[in-house]
Scaffold this active site. Structure first.
Site, PDB file in Angstrom:
ATOM      1  CG  ASP A 204      12.461 -12.483   2.359  1.00  0.00           C
ATOM      2  OD1 ASP A 204      12.524 -11.416   3.008  1.00  0.00           O
ATOM      3  OD2 ASP A 204      12.148 -13.572   2.869  1.00  0.00           O
TER       4      ASP A 204
ATOM      5  CB  THR B 181      -1.667   5.702   6.494  1.00  0.00           C
ATOM      6  OG1 THR B 181      -0.848   6.378   7.452  1.00  0.00           O
ATOM      7  CG2 THR B 181      -1.629   6.474   5.193  1.00  0.00           C
TER       8      THR B 181
ATOM      9  CB  THR C 196       1.221  -8.347   2.982  1.00  0.00           C
ATOM     10  OG1 THR C 196       2.274  -7.394   3.131  1.00  0.00           O
ATOM     11  CG2 THR C 196       1.239  -9.309   4.155  1.00  0.00           C
TER      12      THR C 196
ATOM     13  CE1 TYR D 202       3.783  -3.788  11.573  1.00  0.00           C
ATOM     14  CE2 TYR D 202       2.712  -2.480  13.272  1.00  0.00           C
ATOM     15  CZ  TYR D 202       3.223  -2.594  11.997  1.00  0.00           C
ATOM     16  OH  TYR D 202       3.178  -1.519  11.135  1.00  0.00           O
TER      17      TYR D 202
ATOM     18  CG  PHE E 183      -1.576   1.235   1.606  1.00  0.00           C
ATOM     19  CD1 PHE E 183      -2.205   2.037   0.660  1.00  0.00           C
ATOM     20  CD2 PHE E 183      -1.573   1.647   2.938  1.00  0.00           C
ATOM     21  CE1 PHE E 183      -2.815   3.241   1.032  1.00  0.00           C
ATOM     22  CE2 PHE E 183      -2.179   2.838   3.320  1.00  0.00           C
ATOM     23  CZ  PHE E 183      -2.790   3.636   2.370  1.00  0.00           C
TER      24      PHE E 183
ATOM     25  CG  ASN F 130      20.038  -8.514   5.125  1.00  0.00           C
ATOM     26  OD1 ASN F 130      21.151  -8.696   5.614  1.00  0.00           O
ATOM     27  ND2 ASN F 130      19.159  -9.490   4.960  1.00  0.00           N
TER      28      ASN F 130
ATOM     29  CE1 TYR G 183      23.507  -2.139  11.421  1.00  0.00           C
ATOM     30  CE2 TYR G 183      24.809  -1.322   9.577  1.00  0.00           C
ATOM     31  CZ  TYR G 183      24.399  -2.358  10.371  1.00  0.00           C
ATOM     32  OH  TYR G 183      24.884  -3.630  10.145  1.00  0.00           O
TER      33      TYR G 183
ATOM     34  CG  ASP H 197       6.488  -6.426  -2.142  1.00  0.00           C
ATOM     35  OD1 ASP H 197       6.022  -5.317  -1.837  1.00  0.00           O
ATOM     36  OD2 ASP H 197       6.139  -7.494  -1.585  1.00  0.00           O
TER      37      ASP H 197
END
Ligand code: UDP
Length: 312
Positions: free
Chosen positions: A56, A174, A35, A144, A11, A98, A158, A31
Site C-alpha cells: 500500500d 478511458t 481495486t 475523489y 486497468f 510517499n 515537489y 498494488d
C-alpha cells in the site's frame, strides 16, 4: 530503465506495465489490490523483467533505486471510490507524497495520473488545462475530486520546492481490456449488460456527455508526456463527445444485443458534460487519439466476452 508502477494490477497500471515491458524496461509493479486484480498481471509471472510487490503506497516503502515512477494507484470508478472514500483521499495525499519522496531520493522522472474530475461539473466546455474547475468540495464525489486536486498541488510543490522532474496527465474517460466488468463504469456496465441481454441502465435522462478514449491512445500520450519537459497538467483524452444514450446505442450496435434501456436516478454531482480540449497535447507532444469509439469498443469486446465466459 528500472521503472516503478504503482497500481500495477489496475486497468491502466497493468496496460502501462505491459507497454513498458514491451519497450524493454524492467518494471517494479506494486498494488494493494484495493481495486486492482491479480488476473491483470497473472500473465507476467515468470517474466524476468517484472517484479511484483503487494504494498500500500500509503505506508512508506523503498524498493531501491528507480529511474522513473508512474503513479497510477487510486480507486477510479465512482462506486469504488465512494465505497473506499477514506482510502481514496489517503492514496491521493499520503500515498502521492510517499512516491514523490522516492522520486526525489532517486532523482527519478515522475508521472502522476490525474483526472478530468479536477474540472468537476465544468462551466467551461470543452475543458482546457487553464480552467480551474467547478468542484463540490463536500459532496460524495469530493473524496475523489479533492484527492486528485490535492495530489496535483503536492506534485507541483515537489517540482517547485524540491526540483523533482514531475508530469501531470489529466486523464479523461478511458476504456479497453481490463476495465473491470463490475466496477460500475458506463462502458463496462453497458457492454456486460448488452452481452447478457440485461437492461442497459441509463442514469438520469442519458443526455449527459462523456468523451471516451481507447487505452492504447491514452498510453501513447502518457509516454510522450513522461518524456517531455512539461510540468503543468496536460489533458489526454479523445475529444469525440457522446451522450450516454448515444454510448448505449453504440454498445447495442457492436454487441448486436436485444437489451432494452432502463432509466435509473442520476448519481449526486454527476457532471453534465465532459470533453477535453487537446490543443496543448497536440502542440506539445504531437499527440492525438487515433481510435474512434466504434473501433475501440470492437477491440475491447473480446475481453468482456472472456469475462462473461469466466462468470462475471
Ligand atoms: N452511467 C450510466 N449508467 C451506468 C453507469 C454510468 O448512465 O450503468 C453514467 C454516469 O451517470 C455518468 C456516465 O455514465 O454520467 C459516466 O459514468 P462513469 O461511472 O463511467 O464515469 P464518470 O465519468 O462519471 O467518472
Amino acid at each position: 530503465m528500472r521503472i516503478l508502477v504503482t497500481g500495477a494490477a489496475g486497468f491502466l497500471g497493468s496496460n502501462l506495465t505491459d507497454r513498458l515491458l514491451a519497450l524493454g524496461h524492467h518494471v517494479l509493479g506494486i498494488d494493494n489490490y484495493a481495486t486492482g486484480e491479480h488476473e491483470n498481471i497473472a500473465h507476467l509471472q515468470g517474466n524476468p523483467r517484472f517484479e511484483f510487490h503487494q504494498l500500500d503506497i500509503c505506508t512508506p516503502f523503498d524498493l531501491g533505486p528507480v529511474d522513473a515512477i508512474y503513479n497510477m494507484a487510486s480507486p477510479a470508478s465512482p462506486p469504488e471510490y465512494l465505497r473506499l472514500a477514506i482510502e481514496t483521499l489517503r492514496v491521493g495525499s499520503v500515498g502521492v507524497e510517499n512516491t514523490l519522496k522516492l522520486a526525489e531520493k532517486y532523482k527519478a522522472n515522475y508521472l502522476h495520473a490525474s483526472t478530468s474530475e479536477c474540472y468537476g461539473d465544468p462551466l467551461e466546455h470543452p475543458q482546457r488545462e487553464s480552467y480551474w474547475g467547478n468542484v463540490n468540495p463536500v459532496g460524495p464525489r469530493s473524496v475523489y475530486d479533492e484527492s486528485k486536486r490535492f495530489a496535483e498541488a503536492m506534485v507541483m510543490a515537489y517540482h517547485r520546492a524540491r526540483g523533482v522532474n514531475t508530469h501531470l496527465v489529466r486523464i479523461f474517460n478511458t476504456y479497453g481490456p481490463r476495465l473491470h466488468p463490475s466496477d460500475g463504469r458506463v462502458i463496462s456496465n453497458f457492454i456486460m449488460q448488452a452481452l447478457k441481454n440485461d437492461p442497459i441502465t441509463i442514469y438520469g435522462d442519458g443526455t449527459q456527455t462523456r468523451s471516451f478514449c481507447y487505452v492504447d491512445d491514452l498510453l501513447d500520450g502518457i509516454l510522450l508526456l513522461a518524456a517531455s519537459d512539461e510540468h503543468l497538467p496536460v489533458n489526454i483524452g479523445n475529444p469525440g463527445e457522446f451522450t450516454i444514450l448515444e454510448c448505449a446505442e453504440e454498445v447495442l450496435k457492436i454487441t448486436g444485443s436485444n437489451s432494452k434501456l432502463v432509466f435509473a436516478p442520476l448519481p449526486e454531482d454527476d457532471p453534465t458534460r465532459r470533453r477535453p480540449d487537446i490543443t496543448k497535447a497536440k502542440n506539445l507532444l504531437g499527440w492525438e487519439p487515433k481510435i474512434s469509439l466504434h473501433e475501440g469498443l470492437s477491440r475491447a469486446l473480446p475481453y468482456f466476452q472472456q469475462m462473461l465466459a469466466a462468470g462475471h
